[in-house]
Design an enzyme around this catalytic site. Sequence first.
Site, PDB file in Angstrom:
ATOM      1  N   VAL A  61     -18.816  -7.352  -0.157  1.00  0.00           N
ATOM      2  CA  VAL A  61     -18.477  -7.697  -1.522  1.00  0.00           C
ATOM      3  C   VAL A  61     -18.321  -8.874  -1.999  1.00  0.00           C
ATOM      4  CG1 VAL A  61     -17.536  -5.169  -1.607  1.00  0.00           C
ATOM      5  CG2 VAL A  61     -15.967  -7.058  -1.442  1.00  0.00           C
ATOM      6  N   ASN A  87     -14.025  -0.220  -5.189  1.00  0.00           N
ATOM      7  CA  ASN A  87     -13.045   0.168  -4.412  1.00  0.00           C
ATOM      8  C   ASN A  87     -12.593  -0.858  -3.251  1.00  0.00           C
ATOM      9  OD1 ASN A  87     -10.842   2.109  -3.196  1.00  0.00           O
ATOM     10  ND2 ASN A  87     -12.228   1.752  -1.561  1.00  0.00           N
ATOM     11  N   TYR A 156      -1.464 -10.407  -4.687  1.00  0.00           N
ATOM     12  CA  TYR A 156      -2.148  -9.103  -4.819  1.00  0.00           C
ATOM     13  C   TYR A 156      -1.824  -8.393  -6.195  1.00  0.00           C
ATOM     14  CZ  TYR A 156      -3.176  -3.801  -3.923  1.00  0.00           C
ATOM     15  OH  TYR A 156      -3.664  -2.709  -3.926  1.00  0.00           O
ATOM     16  N   VAL A 191       0.058   5.387  -1.814  1.00  0.00           N
ATOM     17  CA  VAL A 191      -0.324   6.492  -1.238  1.00  0.00           C
ATOM     18  C   VAL A 191      -0.024   6.648   0.254  1.00  0.00           C
ATOM     19  CG1 VAL A 191      -2.546   7.734  -0.715  1.00  0.00           C
ATOM     20  CG2 VAL A 191      -2.330   6.752  -2.895  1.00  0.00           C
TER      21      VAL A 191
END
Length: 262
Positions: A61, A87, A156, A191
Amino acid sequence: MTEAELSGRTALVTGGAQGLGKKFAEHLAAAGATVVVGDLQDAKGQEVAAAVGGHYVHLDVTDDASWAAGVAAAVEQAGGLDIVVNNAGIEIAGLFVDLDPDVVRRIFDVNVVGTSLGVKHAFRTMGPGGPAGKGGVVINIASVAATIAFPALSAYSASKSAVDRITRIAAMESGKLGLGVRVNCIYPGLVPNEMGAGLANEMTTLGLFPSAEEAVAGVVGLTPSGRLATEDEIADAVVFLASDRAKFVNGAGLPVDGGMGM
């Protein structure tokens, strides 16, 4: 979600070989879409593609030429392109006192440049005159870290805040240029998958929490819903934004974080 709501549509999921990307591929396929998995991990990516009855393309990417080749291959294999899920991303924790500029650049290269290139090639492919040319949907994956101040995640968090701004400007550009492409993003909460476990371990290594379990408990304590998100809950939001149920949702950021970022 119904099994047919994305029937006849094709979706490219970057970073689809594992984690949330894999779950996105599964849910999009279950909703009827033909899914193309884009990743650097060829063996894992091919395995996911086979499992969902879709296709695989090798995709870096951060590289413009790789995007051009990957999207062209996706269109050829799947017969079109209607949905792009940006993603692919990386998270590397670090304290300001130990900041490594090369790490910051790497995070921004993947999370910001990678997402921006995804928007570029989605627009060129799905807009009028493109090889798909019917309009479509771009869904960018930001993070609850874009909306809260959590220690050791400065680079981040900044990169995911940038994804939010990219989303809104891309939606405006698409409208002004008449491209017919909706652009939205989601803010997933933490998650309990490989990436989430890695973050908890990083927090412990950096001395911010005495154990990974207490790091997770700290996140849960900030979440009104009182638990972590599941991958299925995040994936349901992606399917929603990709569907006609969200056809007038554009330039938006959808939190799927149990209220953590409110």
